[in-house]
Design an enzyme around this catalytic site. Structure first.
Site, PDB file in Angstrom:
ATOM      1  CG  LEU A 101       5.906  -8.493   5.969  1.00 36.34           C
ATOM      2  CD1 LEU A 101       6.813  -9.494   6.579  1.00 36.34           C
ATOM      3  CD2 LEU A 101       6.969  -7.525   5.197  1.00 36.34           C
ATOM      4  CG  ASP A 102       3.611  -8.829  -0.585  1.00 41.97           C
ATOM      5  OD1 ASP A 102       4.074 -10.011  -0.783  1.00 41.97           O
ATOM      6  OD2 ASP A 102       4.211  -7.864  -1.189  1.00 41.97           O
ATOM      7  NE  ARG A 103      -2.284 -14.571  -0.851  1.00 48.78           N
ATOM      8  CZ  ARG A 103      -3.345 -15.193  -0.263  1.00 48.78           C
ATOM      9  NH1 ARG A 103      -3.107 -16.270   0.486  1.00 48.78           N
ATOM     10  NH2 ARG A 103      -4.458 -14.703  -0.088  1.00 48.78           N
TER      11      ARG A 103
END
Length: 239
Positions: A101-103
């Site tokens: 999951l991206d930031r």
């Protein structure tokens, strides 16, 4: 496997460190009796300083990844491993995130040291459902569900169309999207293709395994029944 090697592989220290823990009497069984390095005892009965030993290899964790944290081992900012006990970072076999999951995306993240399970979940052939909830900058147009379900949507810089995805409108600017693949920033790029922009994004389920009320930054160990739910049909999970 000898107890010294087992405990060292779980990240409690080097073999020398663990041998010293035995000599200090810090490693006991569930009844409080001191254990020795050549004892044979069930994993579940081992205690270190009175606390149960961490789970053996085959560990699967479910985490609520907060915003601002990356799915990486090395990053200038905070990483998901910072949310776990330090020894989890050095377990052998290594604990890895199941996908990313991206930031700027929060929600359900799995971690495991079981490579076969990891690849089974992320493999396109498995077609495991990932369910996201997004809030949008603009109102939905009304044709997004048909477009996403068509299997014809081509994202910029891609050479193959997206697999069909299901969209449920939860409000004028709130949608739930169920995907069966995981391309780079896929949800954000799908809405961008319709002229909209994702403002917040959270993964609320993998298969029938729901994020539920797990607080941001919290995590728990999954049992076999939990893991099996990750391969089930998506339920009506909500954040």
């Amino acid at each position: 496997m000898k107890l010294v090697k087992l405990i060292a592989n779980l990240g409690y220290g080097s073999r020398k460190d663990v041998a010293w823990m035995f000599r200090e009497g810090r490693i006991t069984d569930a009844d409080g009796d001191v254990l020795y390095a050549d004892d044979r005892v069930e994993h579940a009965r081992i205690r270190i300083d009175g606390e149960p030993l961490d789970p053996p290899p085959g560990l699967v964790l479910m985490m609520h990844k907060p915003l601002g944290v990356t799915c990486s081992r090395k990053d200038p900012g905070r990483v998901v491993y910072d949310l776990l006990p330090p020894r989890y970072r050095v377990r052998e076999p290594a604990l890895s995130t199941v996908g990313r999951l991206d930031r700027d995306t929060s929600g359900l993240l799995l971690l495991t040291d079981d490579g076969a399970l990891l690849h089974r979940i992320i493999s396109p052939r498995a077609s495991v459902a990932k369910v996201y909830e997004a809030t949008l900058a603009e109102d939905l147009r009304g044709d997004e569900a048909a477009l996403f379900a068509s299997g014809t949507l081509m994202l910029e810089s891609e050479t193959t169309p997206l697999a069909p995805a299901a969209l449920d409108a939860l409000g004028p600017r709130h949608a739930r999207l169920t995907l069966h693949e995981g391309r780079y920033h896929q949800v954000r790029r799908m809405f961008a293709a319709t002229g909209n922009r994702v403002e917040t994004l959270q993964r609320v389920a993998i298969g029938a395994l729901c994020l539920g009320e797990l607080a941001p930054g919290a995590w728990r160990v999954l049992d076999a029944e939990d893991v099996a739910r990750a391969f089930g049909a998506p339920s009506a999970c909500r954040a």
